[in-house]
Scaffold this motif. Structure first.
Motif, PDB file in Angstrom:
ATOM      1  N   TYR A 157       5.648  -9.706   5.221  1.00 53.56           N
ATOM      2  CA  TYR A 157       6.377  -8.450   5.057  1.00 53.56           C
ATOM      3  C   TYR A 157       5.933  -7.731   3.790  1.00 53.56           C
ATOM      4  O   TYR A 157       5.455  -8.343   2.829  1.00 53.56           O
ATOM      5  N   LEU A 158       6.138  -6.426   3.808  1.00 49.92           N
ATOM      6  CA  LEU A 158       5.949  -5.621   2.605  1.00 49.92           C
ATOM      7  C   LEU A 158       7.072  -4.594   2.556  1.00 49.92           C
ATOM      8  O   LEU A 158       7.099  -3.658   3.356  1.00 49.92           O
ATOM      9  N   GLN A 159       7.993  -4.804   1.644  1.00 50.02           N
ATOM     10  CA  GLN A 159       9.062  -3.837   1.413  1.00 50.02           C
ATOM     11  C   GLN A 159       8.562  -2.808   0.420  1.00 50.02           C
ATOM     12  O   GLN A 159       8.148  -3.153  -0.694  1.00 50.02           O
ATOM     13  N   MET A 160       8.590  -1.541   0.812  1.00 51.60           N
ATOM     14  CA  MET A 160       8.062  -0.472  -0.020  1.00 51.60           C
ATOM     15  C   MET A 160       9.186   0.501  -0.348  1.00 51.60           C
ATOM     16  O   MET A 160       9.757   1.118   0.551  1.00 51.60           O
ATOM     17  N   ASN A 161       9.499   0.617  -1.613  1.00 50.96           N
ATOM     18  CA  ASN A 161      10.558   1.508  -2.070  1.00 50.96           C
ATOM     19  C   ASN A 161       9.988   2.612  -2.951  1.00 50.96           C
ATOM     20  O   ASN A 161       8.894   2.488  -3.497  1.00 50.96           O
ATOM     21  N   ASN A 162      10.755   3.681  -3.085  1.00 49.14           N
ATOM     22  CA  ASN A 162      10.360   4.796  -3.941  1.00 49.14           C
ATOM     23  C   ASN A 162       8.918   5.239  -3.651  1.00 49.14           C
ATOM     24  O   ASN A 162       8.102   5.380  -4.572  1.00 49.14           O
ATOM     25  N   LEU A 163       8.661   5.463  -2.387  1.00 47.76           N
ATOM     26  CA  LEU A 163       7.302   5.852  -1.982  1.00 47.76           C
ATOM     27  C   LEU A 163       6.933   7.221  -2.521  1.00 47.76           C
ATOM     28  O   LEU A 163       7.794   8.103  -2.667  1.00 47.76           O
ATOM     29  N   ASN A 164       5.652   7.361  -2.837  1.00 46.37           N
ATOM     30  CA  ASN A 164       5.153   8.658  -3.293  1.00 46.37           C
ATOM     31  C   ASN A 164       3.923   9.066  -2.484  1.00 46.37           C
ATOM     32  O   ASN A 164       3.418   8.290  -1.655  1.00 46.37           O
ATOM     33  N   LEU A 165       3.455  10.280  -2.730  1.00 45.45           N
ATOM     34  CA  LEU A 165       2.367  10.822  -1.929  1.00 45.45           C
ATOM     35  C   LEU A 165       1.115   9.947  -1.987  1.00 45.45           C
ATOM     36  O   LEU A 165       0.347   9.874  -1.008  1.00 45.45           O
ATOM     37  N   ASN A 166       0.911   9.290  -3.130  1.00 45.12           N
ATOM     38  CA  ASN A 166      -0.274   8.446  -3.297  1.00 45.12           C
ATOM     39  C   ASN A 166      -0.229   7.163  -2.479  1.00 45.12           C
ATOM     40  O   ASN A 166      -1.219   6.433  -2.413  1.00 45.12           O
ATOM     41  N   ASP A 167       0.904   6.868  -1.890  1.00 40.48           N
ATOM     42  CA  ASP A 167       1.026   5.669  -1.053  1.00 40.48           C
ATOM     43  C   ASP A 167       0.577   5.926   0.382  1.00 40.48           C
ATOM     44  O   ASP A 167       0.518   4.989   1.180  1.00 40.48           O
ATOM     45  N   THR A 168       0.262   7.164   0.708  1.00 42.43           N
ATOM     46  CA  THR A 168      -0.215   7.479   2.049  1.00 42.43           C
ATOM     47  C   THR A 168      -1.540   6.779   2.306  1.00 42.43           C
ATOM     48  O   THR A 168      -2.502   6.948   1.563  1.00 42.43           O
ATOM     49  N   ALA A 169      -1.578   5.964   3.364  1.00 40.93           N
ATOM     50  CA  ALA A 169      -2.773   5.181   3.679  1.00 40.93           C
ATOM     51  C   ALA A 169      -2.540   4.393   4.952  1.00 40.93           C
ATOM     52  O   ALA A 169      -1.418   4.297   5.439  1.00 40.93           O
ATOM     53  N   MET A 170      -3.621   3.798   5.447  1.00 39.15           N
ATOM     54  CA  MET A 170      -3.510   2.790   6.482  1.00 39.15           C
ATOM     55  C   MET A 170      -3.319   1.453   5.775  1.00 39.15           C
ATOM     56  O   MET A 170      -4.076   1.130   4.850  1.00 39.15           O
ATOM     57  N   TYR A 171      -2.311   0.708   6.197  1.00 43.70           N
ATOM     58  CA  TYR A 171      -1.990  -0.569   5.575  1.00 43.70           C
ATOM     59  C   TYR A 171      -2.395  -1.716   6.505  1.00 43.70           C
ATOM     60  O   TYR A 171      -2.072  -1.707   7.698  1.00 43.70           O
ATOM     61  N   TYR A 172      -3.069  -2.708   5.905  1.00 41.75           N
ATOM     62  CA  TYR A 172      -3.592  -3.847   6.654  1.00 41.75           C
ATOM     63  C   TYR A 172      -3.065  -5.153   6.077  1.00 41.75           C
ATOM     64  O   TYR A 172      -2.975  -5.299   4.854  1.00 41.75           O
ATOM     65  N   CYS A 173      -2.788  -6.115   6.922  1.00 47.59           N
ATOM     66  CA  CYS A 173      -2.516  -7.456   6.420  1.00 47.59           C
ATOM     67  C   CYS A 173      -3.763  -8.314   6.615  1.00 47.59           C
ATOM     68  O   CYS A 173      -4.583  -8.062   7.503  1.00 47.59           O
ATOM     69  N   ARG A 174      -3.869  -9.311   5.769  1.00 45.49           N
ATOM     70  CA  ARG A 174      -5.057 -10.155   5.742  1.00 45.49           C
ATOM     71  C   ARG A 174      -4.636 -11.585   5.474  1.00 45.49           C
ATOM     72  O   ARG A 174      -3.738 -11.834   4.668  1.00 45.49           O
ATOM     73  N   GLY A 175      -5.291 -12.522   6.144  1.00 51.12           N
ATOM     74  CA  GLY A 175      -5.053 -13.935   5.920  1.00 51.12           C
ATOM     75  C   GLY A 175      -6.357 -14.645   5.590  1.00 51.12           C
ATOM     76  O   GLY A 175      -7.361 -14.466   6.287  1.00 51.12           O
ATOM     77  N   ARG A 176      -6.333 -15.459   4.523  1.00 51.75           N
ATOM     78  CA  ARG A 176      -7.543 -16.180   4.112  1.00 51.75           C
ATOM     79  C   ARG A 176      -7.219 -17.625   3.793  1.00 51.75           C
ATOM     80  O   ARG A 176      -6.192 -17.927   3.164  1.00 51.75           O
ATOM     81  N   TRP A 177      -8.127 -18.533   4.237  1.00 51.67           N
ATOM     82  CA  TRP A 177      -8.047 -19.950   3.872  1.00 51.67           C
ATOM     83  C   TRP A 177      -9.341 -20.600   4.275  1.00 51.67           C
ATOM     84  O   TRP A 177      -9.742 -20.527   5.444  1.00 51.67           O
ATOM     85  N   GLY A 178     -10.019 -21.202   3.362  1.00 58.19           N
ATOM     86  CA  GLY A 178     -11.298 -21.809   3.675  1.00 58.19           C
ATOM     87  C   GLY A 178     -12.266 -20.767   4.220  1.00 58.19           C
ATOM     88  O   GLY A 178     -12.506 -19.736   3.585  1.00 58.19           O
ATOM     89  N   PHE A 179     -12.822 -21.028   5.396  1.00 58.97           N
ATOM     90  CA  PHE A 179     -13.743 -20.083   6.020  1.00 58.97           C
ATOM     91  C   PHE A 179     -13.030 -19.031   6.856  1.00 58.97           C
ATOM     92  O   PHE A 179     -13.670 -18.146   7.396  1.00 58.97           O
ATOM     93  N   GLY A 180     -11.735 -19.155   6.990  1.00 59.08           N
ATOM     94  CA  GLY A 180     -10.982 -18.183   7.768  1.00 59.08           C
ATOM     95  C   GLY A 180     -10.664 -16.945   6.950  1.00 59.08           C
ATOM     96  O   GLY A 180     -10.197 -17.035   5.824  1.00 59.08           O
ATOM     97  N   ASP A 181     -10.928 -15.793   7.521  1.00 59.49           N
ATOM     98  CA  ASP A 181     -10.642 -14.517   6.866  1.00 59.49           C
ATOM     99  C   ASP A 181     -10.344 -13.510   7.967  1.00 59.49           C
ATOM    100  O   ASP A 181     -11.250 -13.033   8.646  1.00 59.49           O
ATOM    101  N   TYR A 182      -9.055 -13.212   8.164  1.00 56.88           N
ATOM    102  CA  TYR A 182      -8.622 -12.411   9.296  1.00 56.88           C
ATOM    103  C   TYR A 182      -7.916 -11.148   8.836  1.00 56.88           C
ATOM    104  O   TYR A 182      -7.153 -11.166   7.858  1.00 56.88           O
ATOM    105  N   TRP A 183      -8.139 -10.075   9.583  1.00 54.41           N
ATOM    106  CA  TRP A 183      -7.526  -8.773   9.294  1.00 54.41           C
ATOM    107  C   TRP A 183      -6.791  -8.255  10.522  1.00 54.41           C
ATOM    108  O   TRP A 183      -7.222  -8.476  11.650  1.00 54.41           O
TER     109      TRP A 183
END
Length: 116
Positions: A80-106
């Protein structure tokens, strides 16, 4: 099949809040170092927040520190990502990522747009 599926993005006014979710499957989620990243148009992808596989102290980009909170539920395989007090600079595409050893997933991303 490994999947990371983000949700919760949308259009919000400055000062508003959103909660992003990332549902994981196909890999041992609890073992993975998880993070949120974002990419605004014309800019490089940047790290927003990260959390270790033992739920240790999260790490935040200076631009979001104090406004965003990252958390994980290993039993539900959710990030999860709780985002408060958002501003114009927060506009973007948001991605989650998982990494461990050789695993790297988006994930495919979820759009967050902050606009008056």
């Amino acid at each position: 099949e490994v999947q990371l599926v983000e949700s919760g993005g949308g259009l919000v006014q400055p000062g508003g809040s959103l909660r992003l979710s990332c549902a994981a499957s196909g890999f041992p989620f609890s073992a993975y170092y998880m993070s949120w990243h974002r990419q605004a148009p014309g800019k490089e992808r940047e790290l927003v927040a990260s959390i270790t596989n033992d739920g240790g102290t999260p790490n935040y980009a200076d631009s979001v520190n104090g406004r965003f909170t990252i958390s994980r539920d290993d039993a539900k395989k959710m990030l999860y990502l709780q985002m408060n007090n958002l501003n114009l600079n927060d506009t973007a595409m948001y991605y989650c990522r998982g990494r461990w050893g050789f695993g790297d997933y988006w994930g495919q991303g979820t759009q967050v747009t902050v606009s008056p």
